[in-house]
Structures are given as C-alpha cells and as structure tokens.
Design an enzyme around this catalytic site. Structure first.
Site, PDB file in Angstrom:
ATOM      1  N   CYS A 116       5.193   5.312  -8.777  1.00 49.54           N
ATOM      2  CA  CYS A 116       5.398   3.965  -9.311  1.00 49.54           C
ATOM      3  C   CYS A 116       5.068   3.872 -10.793  1.00 49.54           C
ATOM      4  O   CYS A 116       5.331   2.840 -11.425  1.00 49.54           O
ATOM      5  CB  CYS A 116       4.560   2.992  -8.495  1.00 49.54           C
ATOM      6  SG  CYS A 116       4.762   3.270  -6.736  1.00 49.54           S
ATOM      7  N   HIS A 256       2.232  -2.957 -11.951  1.00 47.79           N
ATOM      8  CA  HIS A 256       3.009  -2.445 -10.814  1.00 47.79           C
ATOM      9  C   HIS A 256       2.672  -3.277  -9.586  1.00 47.79           C
ATOM     10  O   HIS A 256       1.509  -3.586  -9.325  1.00 47.79           O
ATOM     11  CB  HIS A 256       2.669  -0.975 -10.583  1.00 47.79           C
ATOM     12  CG  HIS A 256       3.185  -0.487  -9.265  1.00 47.79           C
ATOM     13  ND1 HIS A 256       4.495  -0.656  -8.889  1.00 47.79           N
ATOM     14  CD2 HIS A 256       2.556   0.125  -8.222  1.00 47.79           C
ATOM     15  CE1 HIS A 256       4.659  -0.157  -7.675  1.00 47.79           C
ATOM     16  NE2 HIS A 256       3.506   0.314  -7.258  1.00 47.79           N
ATOM     17  N   ASN A 286       6.884  -3.449  -2.699  1.00 48.06           N
ATOM     18  CA  ASN A 286       6.662  -2.369  -3.655  1.00 48.06           C
ATOM     19  C   ASN A 286       7.983  -1.645  -3.897  1.00 48.06           C
ATOM     20  O   ASN A 286       8.502  -0.989  -2.993  1.00 48.06           O
ATOM     21  CB  ASN A 286       5.605  -1.415  -3.082  1.00 48.06           C
ATOM     22  CG  ASN A 286       5.277  -0.276  -4.028  1.00 48.06           C
ATOM     23  OD1 ASN A 286       5.957  -0.053  -5.031  1.00 48.06           O
ATOM     24  ND2 ASN A 286       4.233   0.460  -3.699  1.00 48.06           N
TER      25      ASN A 286
HETATM   26  N1  ACO Z   1       0.864  -3.897  10.946  1.00 48.10           N
HETATM   27  C1  ACO Z   1      -0.220  -4.038  11.736  1.00 48.10           C
HETATM   28  N2  ACO Z   1      -1.246  -3.177  11.721  1.00 48.10           N
HETATM   29  C2  ACO Z   1      -1.171  -2.152  10.863  1.00 48.10           C
HETATM   30  C3  ACO Z   1      -0.079  -1.938  10.009  1.00 48.10           C
HETATM   31  C4  ACO Z   1       0.969  -2.860  10.069  1.00 48.10           C
HETATM   32  N3  ACO Z   1       2.070  -2.764   9.293  1.00 48.10           N
HETATM   33  N4  ACO Z   1      -0.305  -0.830   9.286  1.00 48.10           N
HETATM   34  C5  ACO Z   1      -1.497  -0.352   9.640  1.00 48.10           C
HETATM   35  N5  ACO Z   1      -2.022  -1.152  10.615  1.00 48.10           N
HETATM   36  C6  ACO Z   1      -3.285  -1.009  11.302  1.00 48.10           C
HETATM   37  C7  ACO Z   1      -3.811   0.391  11.283  1.00 48.10           C
HETATM   38  O1  ACO Z   1      -3.236   1.156  12.314  1.00 48.10           O
HETATM   39  C8  ACO Z   1      -5.292   0.179  11.480  1.00 48.10           C
HETATM   40  O2  ACO Z   1      -5.514  -0.046  12.852  1.00 48.10           O
HETATM   41  P1  ACO Z   1      -6.847   0.553  13.546  1.00 48.10           P
HETATM   42  O3  ACO Z   1      -7.988  -0.103  12.834  1.00 48.10           O
HETATM   43  O4  ACO Z   1      -6.673   0.135  14.964  1.00 48.10           O
HETATM   44  O5  ACO Z   1      -6.784   2.025  13.315  1.00 48.10           O
HETATM   45  C9  ACO Z   1      -5.560  -1.127  10.765  1.00 48.10           C
HETATM   46  O6  ACO Z   1      -4.277  -1.779  10.620  1.00 48.10           O
HETATM   47  C10 ACO Z   1      -6.161  -0.948   9.382  1.00 48.10           C
HETATM   48  O7  ACO Z   1      -5.391   0.017   8.718  1.00 48.10           O
HETATM   49  P2  ACO Z   1      -5.742   0.445   7.257  1.00 48.10           P
HETATM   50  O8  ACO Z   1      -4.753   1.454   6.754  1.00 48.10           O
HETATM   51  O9  ACO Z   1      -7.184   0.795   7.169  1.00 48.10           O
HETATM   52  O10 ACO Z   1      -5.483  -0.940   6.507  1.00 48.10           O
HETATM   53  P3  ACO Z   1      -5.886  -1.357   5.051  1.00 48.10           P
HETATM   54  O11 ACO Z   1      -6.754  -2.537   5.115  1.00 48.10           O
HETATM   55  O12 ACO Z   1      -6.353  -0.180   4.237  1.00 48.10           O
HETATM   56  O13 ACO Z   1      -4.501  -1.840   4.471  1.00 48.10           O
HETATM   57  C11 ACO Z   1      -2.783  -1.057   2.972  1.00 48.10           C
HETATM   58  C12 ACO Z   1      -3.416  -0.929   4.350  1.00 48.10           C
HETATM   59  C13 ACO Z   1      -2.190  -2.434   2.837  1.00 48.10           C
HETATM   60  C14 ACO Z   1      -1.678  -0.026   2.829  1.00 48.10           C
HETATM   61  C15 ACO Z   1      -3.874  -0.861   1.897  1.00 48.10           C
HETATM   62  O14 ACO Z   1      -4.583   0.307   2.113  1.00 48.10           O
HETATM   63  C16 ACO Z   1      -3.324  -0.830   0.517  1.00 48.10           C
HETATM   64  O15 ACO Z   1      -2.958  -1.846  -0.033  1.00 48.10           O
HETATM   65  N6  ACO Z   1      -3.287   0.341  -0.151  1.00 48.10           N
HETATM   66  C17 ACO Z   1      -2.833   0.445  -1.524  1.00 48.10           C
HETATM   67  C18 ACO Z   1      -1.370   0.168  -1.718  1.00 48.10           C
HETATM   68  C19 ACO Z   1      -0.538   1.320  -1.380  1.00 48.10           C
HETATM   69  O16 ACO Z   1      -1.074   2.340  -1.007  1.00 48.10           O
HETATM   70  N7  ACO Z   1       0.787   1.205  -1.498  1.00 48.10           N
HETATM   71  C20 ACO Z   1       1.670   2.286  -1.222  1.00 48.10           C
HETATM   72  C21 ACO Z   1       2.384   2.816  -2.370  1.00 48.10           C
HETATM   73  S1  ACO Z   1       1.345   3.487  -3.528  1.00 48.10           S
HETATM   74  C22 ACO Z   1       1.516   2.645  -4.938  1.00 48.10           C
HETATM   75  O17 ACO Z   1       2.391   1.844  -5.057  1.00 48.10           O
HETATM   76  C23 ACO Z   1       0.575   2.883  -6.016  1.00 48.10           C
END
Ligand code: ACO
Length: 329
Positions: A116, A256, A286
């Site tokens: 990104c 971003h 994104n």
């Molecule tokens: N719907 C419902 N539940 C979900 C989903 C979904 N789409 N995706 C994951 N879960 C569940 C997981 O399985 C997990 O369940 P569990 O606790 O039973 O194991 C729970 O939700 C928590 O999952 P986490 O991955 O720990 O959730 P988190 O709070 O970290 O949020 C997210 C995930 C939104 C991706 C966050 O980590 C984030 O914003 N990361 C940064 C952004 C990112 O990485 N973007 C991707 C591109 S990179 C970039 O653009 C720089």
C-alpha cells in the site's frame, strides 16, 4: 529550471461501479456488518466487473489525470505504475497501459511489491525523474485485489476493494509542488504481511491450489496495525521536518486507508483535528496502492483542498515499506 517549477499537473481517480456491502460479505463468509464496521470502519467497497482487468481501472484514472493536466497521452515521456495486482506476471502493467493510452514508445515500468506504500514511493521516484529530465510522467496506483484474494478467508477478504488513482507530473508555471518526501523499508518482518504463492520461494503447484494457498495472504493484523501507526506517523514528521513546516500548517493529511482505527491512531499521534485528516475507507475499504491517489483525487474534487494548502500523504504496506510526501497546492 529550478525544482520549484516542477510538480503535479493533474489528478485522476476511478473505482468500479459495483458496490459490495458488508451484508453481502456475510452471505459468503461467517462475518457481519457489525464486526467489519467495528474493527475496520469499512461499510462497503467497490468490486471490479468480471470483464475488467487492472489496465482498465488504470486507464480510466490515467485519462482523467491527463485531461485535468491538459496533457495528451502522446506528450507523456514516462509511465510508472504502482501495483501488486498486475495485469500479468510479465510484461508489467505499464506496457499494457502505454498501448491502451496510445502513448509514444516511452519508458514504462511498474513498482511492485511495496504494497500500500507503492504509490507514494512511485510519486517520489517519478518526481526525481521529472526534475532530472524535465519530462512529463504519468504515475498510477492501481489494484484489482478482489480477483487475487481468497473469497473464503474472512480475515482478509472483507478488508479490500478495487480502485485506481493517477497523477501527471511535469514542468509548469504553477504546479502542485512536492516540498519533501521520504521512504523506508524494513524487510526483517517481511513474513508478517506477504503473498508468497507464485514466487521462487513457493512456486505454484496443484497441491497449493487444492489447499487454497495460491491466493493466501500471510498476515498478522495486530502487528501490521502497530507498525502502520508508528511508520506513518514517523514518516509524516520526517517530511514536515525536511520542509521546515509544523503539523498546524497542514490543511489535510491523506493517509493510506487500511483501517479506520489505524487512521484514528495516526491522527492522535500527530495531534491532528478531525477536519485535518481525509477518510474514505467507509466507502472503498483498503485499495492498496490506489488508496492514497484515489483519496487525493476525491479530496480535491470535493473542495477539501484549496490553493495554498499544504497536503501530507503518508502510506504503509507490505515489506514493510512506508513513504510520505508533503505537497504545496
Ligand atoms: N468477521 C468476523 N470475525 C472475524 C473476521 C471477520 N471478517 N475476521 C476475523 N475474525 C475473528 C477471528 O477469527 C478471531 O476470532 P477468535 O478470537 O475466535 O480466534 C477474532 O475475529 C479476532 O481476530 P483478530 O485478527 O485478532 O482481529 P483484530 O481485532 O486484530 O482485527 C484486523 C483484525 C481488522 C485485520 C486488524 O488486525 C487490523 O486492522 N489490522 C491492520 C490492517 C491490516 O492489516 N490491513 C490489511 C492490509 S495491510 C495494509 O493495508 C497496511
């Protein structure tokens, strides 16, 4: 000519027509509008038509930027494309776009792999080439991510959308100037956000496809979150310092658009007011390398940028790579 007589001459952006809501995603995977909205701020995203490919998206954004700049495709001297979802493995998307636009037999190349952060990095590279050679350069950020991701992996599929953004760089009487830029790489954590399938480390195989690993994105969301806030904030401070400006001088920060909570954390870290930061993640998700140029195009179209404004771009992506740029409108 001095550096001050070079800059951005025109802006373009495009997102495919089809809107896909969070509720629609809930029909494909075990997720909900509540979960996606609370964790990411995304409500909907654009998804390319089956007949559209990366170059189609890029071409629409590029044509808008050329029209805005008053520059014809034949007048371009160079084409740079930032993308991680290219038209083909080889040749690069720049080759397809050169032909599509009817540009001359000019230098064309893709910058891929910086996720990104790709567009802001390409802007920096393009600008230095403009200054060095007094040329007109088209810089595009484009992604058609929805075709290249696993639609059954709820942890990643709900995050992304398709789009393109473009700028034309060149010499002019009163261009949008690039006052400062920075870019960095930390490859020590490459595994945290990566796509290995298809590379020499993990060539495509039937077994891989059977395990659905061919579209897999290796991904540690929490660490990406932490690094994104840190690096985008640091890169922003870096360009301000280089230009001798203060954050209070900045009219608009265009970060971003990875996650609403990341954007809010960057805003707090930089002590910005709500009105100083541009957010469109609710509608587009994104869009990778397209995220910053699309937001830049839209911010200008919406009248969020006035002549004389300082605008700061900051981005973070796979690698990790990060980049920031300070623009004087
Ligand atoms: N719907 C419902 N539940 C979900 C989903 C979904 N789409 N995706 C994951 N879960 C569940 C997981 O399985 C997990 O369940 P569990 O606790 O039973 O194991 C729970 O939700 C928590 O999952 P986490 O991955 O720990 O959730 P988190 O709070 O970290 O949020 C997210 C995930 C939104 C991706 C966050 O980590 C984030 O914003 N990361 C940064 C952004 C990112 O990485 N973007 C991707 C591109 S990179 C970039 O653009 C720089």
């Amino acid at each position: 000519m001095t550096r001050s007589r070079f800059g951005i001459l025109g802006f373009g952006g495009y997102a495919p027509e089809r809107v896909m809501t969070n509720d629609e995603w809930a029909e494909y995977v075990d997720t909900s509008d509540e979960w996606i909205t609370a964790r990411t701020g995304i409500k909907r995203r654009r998804v390319a038509d089956d007949r559209e490919t990366t170059v189609d998206l890029a071409a629409v954004a590029a044509e808008k930027a050329l029209a805005d700049a008053g520059v014809s495709a034949a007048e371009l001297d160079e084409i740079v494309i930032a993308t991680d979802t290219p038209e083909a493995y080889a040749p690069d998307t720049a080759a397809f776009l050169q032909h599509r636009l009817g540009a001359g037999e000019v230098t064309g190349y893709d910058l891929g792999g910086s996720g990104c952060a790709g567009f802001v990095l390409a802007l920096d590279v393009g600008m230095s080439r403009v200054v060095q050679r007094s040329r007109r350069i088209l810089v595009v950020g484009v992604e058609l991510i929805t075709r290249m991701m696993d639609w059954s992996d709820r942890a990643t599929c709900v995050l992304f959308g398709d789009a393109a953004g473009a700028v034309v760089l060149g010499p002019a009487e009163a261009p949008v100037e690039l006052l400062a830029s920075t870019a960095g790489t930390d490859g020590s954590q490459a595994d945290i956000l990566a796509r290995f399938a298809g590379g020499t480390r993990k060539p495509f195989s039937l077994e891989m496809a059977e395990r659905r690993e061919h579209l897999e994105i290796a991904f540690n969301g929490r660490e990406v979150f932490r690094q994104a806030v840190k690096r985008m904030s640091e890169a922003s401070r870096d360009v301000l310092e280089q230009a001798g400006k203060r954050i209070e001088d900045v009219a608009l920060v265009i970060p971003h658009q990875a996650n609403r909570r990341i954007i809010d954390s960057v805003r707090k870290s930089l002590r910005l007011g709500e009105e100083q930061i541009y957010v469109n993640i609710e509608d587009y998700g994104n869009t990778g390398s397209a995220s910053v140029p699309l937001a830049l195009f839209q911010a200008r179209e919406e009248g969020r940028i006035e002549p004389g404004d300082l605008v700061l771009l900051t981005a973070f992506g796979a690698g990790f790579h990060w980049a920031a740029a300070l623009l004087q409108f």
